[in-house]
Design a protein around this motif. Structure first.
Motif, PDB file in Angstrom:
ATOM      1  N   LEU A  95      -3.034   5.620   4.828  1.00  0.00           N
ATOM      2  CA  LEU A  95      -2.461   4.289   5.017  1.00  0.00           C
ATOM      3  C   LEU A  95      -3.132   3.535   6.158  1.00  0.00           C
ATOM      4  N   LYS A  96      -3.484   4.260   7.216  1.00  0.00           N
ATOM      5  CA  LYS A  96      -4.052   3.619   8.403  1.00  0.00           C
ATOM      6  C   LYS A  96      -5.576   3.585   8.387  1.00  0.00           C
ATOM      7  N   LYS A 111      -1.010  11.538   4.551  1.00  0.00           N
ATOM      8  CA  LYS A 111      -0.504  10.276   3.988  1.00  0.00           C
ATOM      9  C   LYS A 111      -0.755   9.120   4.952  1.00  0.00           C
ATOM     10  N   HIS A 112      -0.439   9.325   6.224  1.00  0.00           N
ATOM     11  CA  HIS A 112      -0.599   8.240   7.196  1.00  0.00           C
ATOM     12  C   HIS A 112      -2.069   8.000   7.550  1.00  0.00           C
ATOM     13  N   THR A 122      -3.122   0.151  -3.958  1.00  0.00           N
ATOM     14  CA  THR A 122      -2.865  -1.150  -3.359  1.00  0.00           C
ATOM     15  C   THR A 122      -2.505  -2.151  -4.441  1.00  0.00           C
ATOM     16  N   LYS A 125      -4.417   6.504  -2.341  1.00  0.00           N
ATOM     17  CA  LYS A 125      -3.838   5.237  -1.876  1.00  0.00           C
ATOM     18  C   LYS A 125      -3.959   4.194  -2.973  1.00  0.00           C
ATOM     19  N   GLU A 156       0.858  -1.188   0.000  1.00  0.00           N
ATOM     20  CA  GLU A 156       0.000   0.000   0.000  1.00  0.00           C
ATOM     21  C   GLU A 156       0.892   1.235   0.000  1.00  0.00           C
ATOM     22  N   LYS A 157       0.636   2.153  -0.906  1.00  0.00           N
ATOM     23  CA  LYS A 157       1.474   3.335  -1.043  1.00  0.00           C
ATOM     24  C   LYS A 157       0.607   4.533  -1.394  1.00  0.00           C
ATOM     25  N   ILE A 158       1.139   5.709  -1.106  1.00  0.00           N
ATOM     26  CA  ILE A 158       0.375   6.937  -1.334  1.00  0.00           C
ATOM     27  C   ILE A 158       0.973   7.684  -2.520  1.00  0.00           C
TER      28      ILE A 158
END
Length: 380
Positions: free
Chosen positions: A325-326, A321-322, A378, A376, A223-225
């Motif tokens: 991701l979260k 960003k976080h 995936t 995001k 998973e990346k932004i």
């Protein structure tokens, strides 16, 4: 055109040294805003987020001589070092360095502790670049309070143009007498910790911090932004006051969504500028309603950090960003009841929500505005 990603990052602030410590503090609802006596401008002092230089020096001793660098230079160097520690194979000869700040080493004015040329932003950037051995000349982005986000946009553009393989965007600003007196002259400093978008807000709180993030095309995580795009617009309204109609911010957001073929309801989260001044918060509420974002969950991180000027949008982009991701929405700390004329969906407590797209906005003196879209991705 290949897409660039928000890779390793670091935040150095009163809430912690490193992004992990900062996120843990936010989870606990902790604010960096504490009372500090400053008899020069206020008998009672001010609430601000300030990092004691002793703590900075203790951390800096592990990588260099703290006496050779200003407080701000040390903060930015520490943030960059954390990013480099996470990327030991990064080739500095192909990596650009962009520094975002509004006032740089302005706290050194009249002190004569360092050569006078260190007051120049370009010289501060050269000192930081030289510490690490960056081979290419650093770039400075200083456009009021959108500087941090604009630096990320600049990094994407320079990578896409083939100037750099990757870029480290780093930024910072301090709570200096110069900055404090400026905001005090506007009667914009809050006598208590700032309360963005609240009906009892009384102005901004200042904060100091540094941050750094690596931007580049390689996102190997599952998973990346991704940085999708950003748009800027200047409403040319006033040297310090925002447009009463939110015109510049409206243009930034509407043009960005149109260029990316995104409908407002597709946005999962909106990270606002949210300074807690009367006119800024009202302007943002108007602009968000004009662009159909009034139902999107929105917060301001200023209640945690205060206004960190040229690094605020950089820190808030890292936190956004976080959040993606979260799959977590962070509460807009200190919010009480809405104090703007248009409806907004303020986040009142930390909640989990499946997220894919986020919008980061920033506004600043001189009428500058920016909207940035993050996504995001995936890997299956």
């Amino acid at each position: 055109m290949k897409r660039n990603y928000l890779l390793s990052d670091s935040i150095i602030s009163p809430l912690g040294f490193g992004t992990v410590e900062n996120l843990e503090s936010i989870h606990r609802g902790r604010s960096a805003l504490n009372f500090h006596k400053n008899p020069i401008f206020s008998e009672d002092g001010v609430y601000a987020g300030i990092i004691p230089e002793k703590i900075i020096n203790e951390a800096f001793n592990q990588i260099g001589n703290p006496e050779l660098y200003t407080k701000l230079e040390k903060l930015i160097i520490l943030a960059i070092q954390e990013v480099l520690n996470e990327n030991p194979g990064l080739k500095l000869q192909d990596t650009g360095l962009i520094i975002s700040t509004t006032k740089g080493n302005i706290d050194q004015l009249g002190k004569n502790e360092f050569p006078e040329e260190r007051l120049y932003l370009w010289k501060m950037a050269e000192v930081i670049a030289s510490f690490f051995g960056f081979e290419k000349k650093p770039v400075v982005v200083s456009n009021a309070c959108i500087s941090g986000a604009l630096a990320i946009k600049t990094a994407n553009d320079l990578i896409s143009a083939g100037r750099f393989a990757k870029v480290i965007v780093a930024g910072g600003d301090l709570v200096s007498d110069f900055v404090l007196s400026g905001f005090q002259s506007f009667q914009a400093i809050s006598p208590e910790p700032c309360r963005p978008f609240s009906n009892d807000r009384q102005g901004i709180s200042l904060g100091e911090a540094a941050a750094a993030i690596l931007i580049g095309p390689n996102g190997k995580e599952k998973e990346k932004i991704a940085y999708v795009d950003a748009c800027t617009a200047n409403d040319a309204n006033h040297i310090s006051g925002p447009s009463r109609t939110g015109e510049g911010l409206y243009l930034s957001i509407s043009r960005l969504l149109s260029a990316c073929n995104i409908f407002p309801e597709e946005i999962g989260f909106l990270s606002a500028h949210g300074t807690a001044t009367t006119y800024n918060d009202e302007m943002e509420a108007i602009a968000f309603n004009r662009t159909g974002l009034e139902k999107i969950p929105v917060n301001s991180f200023k209640g945690y950090y205060g206004h960190t000027l040229g690094t605020s949008a950089l820190i808030e982009t890292i936190l956004t960003k976080h959040s993606l991701l979260k799959n977590e929405l962070f509460a807009s700390v200190n919010f009480s009841e809405s104090g703007v004329s248009k409806p907004l969906n303020l986040i009142k407590q930390h909640i989990h929500k499946e997220l894919k797209l986020a919008l980061k906005t920033a506004s600043g003196f001189g009428g500058c505005n920016l909207a940035m879209l993050l996504k995001k991705e995936t890997d299956e």
